[in-house]
Structure formats: structure tokens, C-alpha cells
Design an enzyme around this catalytic site. Sequence first.
Site, PDB file in Angstrom:
ATOM      1  N   TRP A  46       0.592  -1.189   0.136  1.00 25.61           N
ATOM      2  CA  TRP A  46      -0.011   0.094   0.072  1.00 25.61           C
ATOM      3  C   TRP A  46       0.720   1.285  -0.082  1.00 25.61           C
ATOM      4  CZ3 TRP A  46      -4.452  -1.309  -1.337  1.00 25.61           C
ATOM      5  CH2 TRP A  46      -5.207  -2.525  -0.846  1.00 25.61           C
TER       6      TRP A  46
ATOM      7  N   GLU B 141      -3.143   6.044   8.185  1.00 27.63           N
ATOM      8  CA  GLU B 141      -2.435   6.858   9.360  1.00 27.63           C
ATOM      9  C   GLU B 141      -2.958   6.573  10.473  1.00 27.63           C
ATOM     10  OE1 GLU B 141       0.108   8.179   8.204  1.00 27.63           O
ATOM     11  OE2 GLU B 141      -0.396   9.558   6.468  1.00 27.63           O
TER      12      GLU B 141
END
Length: 387
Positions: free
Chosen positions: A155, A365
Amino acid sequence: MDFTLTDEQRLYRDSLRDFVDREIVPVARDWEHEGRYPTEIVESMRKLGLFGLAVPEEYGGLAADTVSFALTFEEISRGWMGVAGILGSHAVSCWMLARHGTDEQKDRYLPDLATGQKRTGIALTEPGAGTDLQGITTTARRDGDDYVIRGTKMWITNARHADVLPVLVKTDPEATPRHRGMSILLVDAGTPGLEVTKDMGKLGYKGTESCEVVLDDVRVPSSALLSGVEGKGLQHALSSLETGRINIAARSVGIAQRAYDEALSYARERTAFGQAIGDFQAVQLRLAEIAVQLQAARLMTYWAASRMDDGVRMDTESGMAKIFASETALQCATDAMRIHGGYGYSTEFEVERLYRDAPLMSIGEGTNDVLRSVVAKSLLAGKASIS
């Protein structure tokens, strides 16, 4: 307490808004469906100096304050969240280099990164380690004056364009606690053994690539060790993710703003039973809720950004802003789709893309559930307070 933007911030926002309305909004839906890389938009962002957002002025960057940093991602995401991702990973990596890099590393990389002549990202996550970064298995063993890296990252945004790519590794896999054995190495594009193997298929977040990266005995010199000190990699990564969470919160606000804009316009124009659907109380209540949540998310994001500009540790504040704004983006996108009815499910309307883009904000995040635990532990330990 001052909840208004400065004149400089307002002018900056207005210029960004004009750029987004002129160059991103008209093409975003079509290019996203075509799977087209936004080369022209990236070039315009480069000319505007946006790749230097987090780079100090001495290296040719903008050294933007954190509120202006947030404004950037809010406005670009209002046009196309995927494009904001190109800039976001670059900015987080530049911030980390500027704060933790050696003088030699900053001199070598930051000037070209500031102009956008070169781009960067950050290779943290792996197939078996996402939010739990201490669970990574990528290693870097010392071999004379070099490190030899072996592992796989997943990713990774900007992977096909990153030069340089910071990579989180374990330089001492046996260290206890685990974070003491983690470091970040700076890997130049074209280094033998570094291969971007595939682009990951995604529900949303189109426009930028998210890739699997394989490091097969990648050899880098010891000078590639960020800060020149082993065992600091997780600290460097987590400190940069504070800015990353402001980035995600601001992107969430941009998604929510576009959802509001589209829902309001549709409620005014669409008629049913002989009148605009905005005249029906059920639609009015949903519109009002979108507006309330949007503005609350915006203010919380600016608050967290301003705390960072004050120079205080703000992992709690950035986590709170990211949690609230990302949940708001999800709810606003869903409510905007409901206001559109059947047309909201059509690829001819913007809300369909917003509905697909919004979920990533609650994952990226650090997942929201993990961040809630981080915030709670900070409160219980007395490291943060709400007052």
C-alpha cells in the site's frame, strides 16, 4: 481564541480554490473512471510550489505553517482526494527528512523534492503489519559499510515515482522492546533489488498508485540511515504521522465539503411532488446535519494544526481531529448519497466517488479504533487534558 484565518492564509486558500475549480473539478470524475494518472495536475501543483509545503525555505521550500498545510489538503480533496494523496505522502516524507535527516541527507534530497523535480513517499506498512508497525518483518543487516535490505512493503503511495523512498526496517530484529531495533533507510530509485511489483486494486482513492514494493537484497550505504542513528526509526515514523493525521483530517474535511456542496445543489434543483426536494423537512434535517458536522470537523482540524504551529506535542490532538473528521466524511458522503436517491448511486454524479473515497480516511494513518485507544491512554496518563 481566534478561529479566523489570517489574511495570508485566506489568500492562499482562495488561490488554491481557484486552481482546484479550474484544473481538477472539471476532469476528476472522468479521469478517475478511466484510471488515468493526473500528470497535468501534478505538473500544475509542481509549478505552484506545493511539493515544497513541508520543506524549509533554505532548501527552496515553502515552509508552510500547519494550518496552511491543512488548507492545502482540504481544498485539493474537495476536487479529488486521490490527487491529494500524491502530495500527502510526499509532504509527510519531506517533513520527516527535514526534521530528522542529517545535513548531508537534507542537502542531497530536499532541494529537488521542494521543486517537485523529484518525488517521495514513505514505505512503512507490510502485508502483515499495518497500524502495528512494530510487527514489520523487513530487515536490514549490516555488511561492512552497507546495509542489505530484504522484505516486502504494501500500500505504498507514490511508489512508482518515489526517488528517494524512506523504508522502515528492523536493523536489530532481536531488540527488546521491538522499537529499539527499528530504523529508516533512504533508498534511491533504481537501486538493484528494489522493485515495484504491482498496483493494488482499490475501491476508491484512485488517481495515485498504491503499490507492493519488494526489496530483494537491496544494498544501500550506511550514509542512507536516517539521522545516522540506528534504533530511531519508529520514533521518526510516528512523529511524521502527526502531520500525516492532520493531512488525513484535512482531506476528510475536503470530502465532507464536496458532499455538502453536491447535496445542497441537488436539493435546490431536484423536484418531486411538484416542488424542490429541499422544501421537504426530511431533506432539510439531513442537510443541516451535514453542515453542522462539516464545520465542527473543520474547526477541530484547524485547532489541531494550530497546536502544532505552537510547537507543542500534539499526537492526541491530531488523533482526535483525524478520528472526528474521517467519521464526518463517511457520514456526510452517505447522507449526500441519500439526498441524491437513486442518482447518488450513478457514476455520473460526484457523490458516488465521495462515497468510495471516504472510508479510507478512517483507515489511513492509523485506524480510528486504534487511535481512540491512543487518545484514551494519553488522557489516562495525564499527558493531555480536555478543558
